[in-house]
Motif scaffolding. Sequence first.
Motif, PDB file in Angstrom:
ATOM      1  N   HIS A  40       0.825  -1.204   0.000  1.00 31.81           N
ATOM      2  CA  HIS A  40       0.000   0.000   0.000  1.00 31.81           C
ATOM      3  C   HIS A  40       0.861   1.257   0.000  1.00 31.81           C
ATOM      4  N   ARG A  41       1.971   1.214   0.737  1.00 30.92           N
ATOM      5  CA  ARG A  41       2.841   2.387   0.799  1.00 30.92           C
ATOM      6  C   ARG A  41       3.429   2.689  -0.570  1.00 30.92           C
ATOM      7  N   ALA A  42       3.854   1.661  -1.276  1.00 34.28           N
ATOM      8  CA  ALA A  42       4.410   1.872  -2.616  1.00 34.28           C
ATOM      9  C   ALA A  42       3.337   2.424  -3.553  1.00 34.28           C
ATOM     10  N   ALA A  43       2.115   1.957  -3.398  1.00 33.28           N
ATOM     11  CA  ALA A  43       1.025   2.465  -4.241  1.00 33.28           C
ATOM     12  C   ALA A  43       0.766   3.940  -3.943  1.00 33.28           C
ATOM     13  N   ARG A  44       0.793   4.326  -2.658  1.00 34.68           N
ATOM     14  CA  ARG A  44       0.587   5.728  -2.308  1.00 34.68           C
ATOM     15  C   ARG A  44       1.714   6.603  -2.850  1.00 34.68           C
ATOM     16  N   ALA A  46       3.575   5.997  -5.473  1.00 35.15           N
ATOM     17  CA  ALA A  46       3.404   6.092  -6.924  1.00 35.15           C
ATOM     18  C   ALA A  46       2.283   7.055  -7.272  1.00 35.15           C
ATOM     19  N   GLU A  47       1.212   7.060  -6.486  1.00 39.39           N
ATOM     20  CA  GLU A  47       0.102   7.980  -6.734  1.00 39.39           C
ATOM     21  C   GLU A  47       0.547   9.427  -6.531  1.00 39.39           C
ATOM     22  N   GLN A  48       1.343   9.677  -5.490  1.00 39.49           N
ATOM     23  CA  GLN A  48       1.845  11.030  -5.262  1.00 39.49           C
ATOM     24  C   GLN A  48       2.740  11.482  -6.406  1.00 39.49           C
ATOM     25  N   MET A  50       2.590  10.480  -9.489  1.00 40.76           N
ATOM     26  CA  MET A  50       1.741  10.714 -10.647  1.00 40.76           C
ATOM     27  C   MET A  50       1.000  12.045 -10.521  1.00 40.76           C
ATOM     28  N   LEU A  51       0.535  12.379  -9.301  1.00 40.81           N
ATOM     29  CA  LEU A  51      -0.155  13.647  -9.104  1.00 40.81           C
ATOM     30  C   LEU A  51       0.793  14.835  -9.295  1.00 40.81           C
ATOM     31  N   LEU A  52       2.037  14.691  -8.829  1.00 43.21           N
ATOM     32  CA  LEU A  52       3.003  15.770  -9.028  1.00 43.21           C
ATOM     33  C   LEU A  52       3.311  15.957 -10.511  1.00 43.21           C
ATOM     34  N   LEU A  53       3.414  14.854 -11.236  1.00 48.35           N
ATOM     35  CA  LEU A  53       3.656  14.941 -12.673  1.00 48.35           C
ATOM     36  C   LEU A  53       2.472  15.602 -13.381  1.00 48.35           C
ATOM     37  N   ALA A  54       1.249  15.212 -13.019  1.00 55.02           N
ATOM     38  CA  ALA A  54       0.063  15.806 -13.628  1.00 55.02           C
ATOM     39  C   ALA A  54      -0.040  17.291 -13.276  1.00 55.02           C
ATOM     40  N   GLU A  55       0.303  17.643 -12.046  1.00 59.35           N
ATOM     41  CA  GLU A  55       0.268  19.048 -11.642  1.00 59.35           C
ATOM     42  C   GLU A  55       1.265  19.860 -12.457  1.00 59.35           C
ATOM     43  N   GLY A  56       2.437  19.304 -12.709  1.00 62.13           N
ATOM     44  CA  GLY A  56       3.420  19.987 -13.540  1.00 62.13           C
ATOM     45  C   GLY A  56       2.928  20.189 -14.959  1.00 62.13           C
ATOM     46  N   ILE A  57       2.259  19.186 -15.505  1.00 64.78           N
ATOM     47  CA  ILE A  57       1.724  19.299 -16.866  1.00 64.78           C
ATOM     48  C   ILE A  57       0.651  20.378 -16.933  1.00 64.78           C
ATOM     49  N   VAL A  58      -0.240  20.402 -15.939  1.00 65.08           N
ATOM     50  CA  VAL A  58      -1.301  21.408 -15.927  1.00 65.08           C
ATOM     51  C   VAL A  58      -0.713  22.805 -15.738  1.00 65.08           C
ATOM     52  N   ASP A  59       0.280  22.934 -14.859  1.00 64.58           N
ATOM     53  CA  ASP A  59       0.902  24.249 -14.660  1.00 64.58           C
ATOM     54  C   ASP A  59       1.570  24.740 -15.937  1.00 64.58           C
ATOM     55  N   ASP A  60       2.265  23.846 -16.644  1.00 68.20           N
ATOM     56  CA  ASP A  60       2.902  24.239 -17.909  1.00 68.20           C
ATOM     57  C   ASP A  60       1.856  24.648 -18.947  1.00 68.20           C
ATOM     58  N   ALA A  61       0.773  23.899 -19.014  1.00 68.30           N
ATOM     59  CA  ALA A  61      -0.278  24.225 -19.982  1.00 68.30           C
ATOM     60  C   ALA A  61      -0.929  25.556 -19.641  1.00 68.30           C
ATOM     61  N   TYR A  62      -1.151  25.809 -18.348  1.00 69.54           N
ATOM     62  CA  TYR A  62      -1.755  27.084 -17.963  1.00 69.54           C
ATOM     63  C   TYR A  62      -0.806  28.242 -18.242  1.00 69.54           C
ATOM     64  N   ALA A  63       0.491  28.015 -18.007  1.00 70.29           N
ATOM     65  CA  ALA A  63       1.453  29.079 -18.291  1.00 70.29           C
ATOM     66  C   ALA A  63       1.474  29.393 -19.786  1.00 70.29           C
ATOM     67  N   ALA A  64       1.302  28.364 -20.620  1.00 74.07           N
ATOM     68  CA  ALA A  64       1.332  28.587 -22.061  1.00 74.07           C
ATOM     69  C   ALA A  64       0.008  29.152 -22.581  1.00 74.07           C
ATOM     70  N   LEU A  65      -1.113  28.690 -22.046  1.00 75.52           N
ATOM     71  CA  LEU A  65      -2.419  29.073 -22.589  1.00 75.52           C
ATOM     72  C   LEU A  65      -3.219  29.994 -21.678  1.00 75.52           C
ATOM     73  N   GLY A  66      -2.685  30.326 -20.519  1.00 77.63           N
ATOM     74  CA  GLY A  66      -3.405  31.156 -19.559  1.00 77.63           C
ATOM     75  C   GLY A  66      -3.834  32.501 -20.087  1.00 77.63           C
ATOM     76  N   PRO A  67      -2.990  33.207 -20.842  1.00 72.49           N
ATOM     77  CA  PRO A  67      -3.423  34.519 -21.351  1.00 72.49           C
ATOM     78  C   PRO A  67      -4.668  34.449 -22.224  1.00 72.49           C
ATOM     79  N   LEU A  68      -4.915  33.316 -22.840  1.00 78.59           N
ATOM     80  CA  LEU A  68      -6.126  33.197 -23.657  1.00 78.59           C
ATOM     81  C   LEU A  68      -7.387  33.240 -22.809  1.00 78.59           C
TER      82      LEU A  68
END
Length: 108
Positions: A40-44, A46-48, A50-68
């Motif tokens: 369970h610890r390894a699963a948690r 891995a989930e963290q 994955m969430l950090l990676l997804a947060e980075g992707i969303v932040d990059d996308a917002y930085a690129a497309l936010g002015p729109l």
Amino acid sequence: MGDVLLALSIPVLVFGGGVYAACDCWWRRRHPAPPSPYTHRAARLAEQDMLLLAEGIVDDAYAALGPLYDAPAAPGPAGPPAGLSSRPPRADATPDHAPSRPAAARRR
């Protein structure tokens, strides 16, 4: 003599198996295996990751497309679009996007 050796080999094999099991148990207690990747610890963790990676992707996308999306659209000189009225919603209208109640049956 062959029958005696055959008869004595069974208890010797059982005793040898018991000694082997005891030694194996002792060895495993002194040298535990590394944690399984399926705990369970390894699963948690891995989930963290994955969430950090997804947060980075969303932040990059917002930085690129936010002015729109930041600049609000100014209403035209005519006011709201023609399809929308300025009347408040009716009392029986649903305020959310959930399905509304079915209409009452009409009698003819």
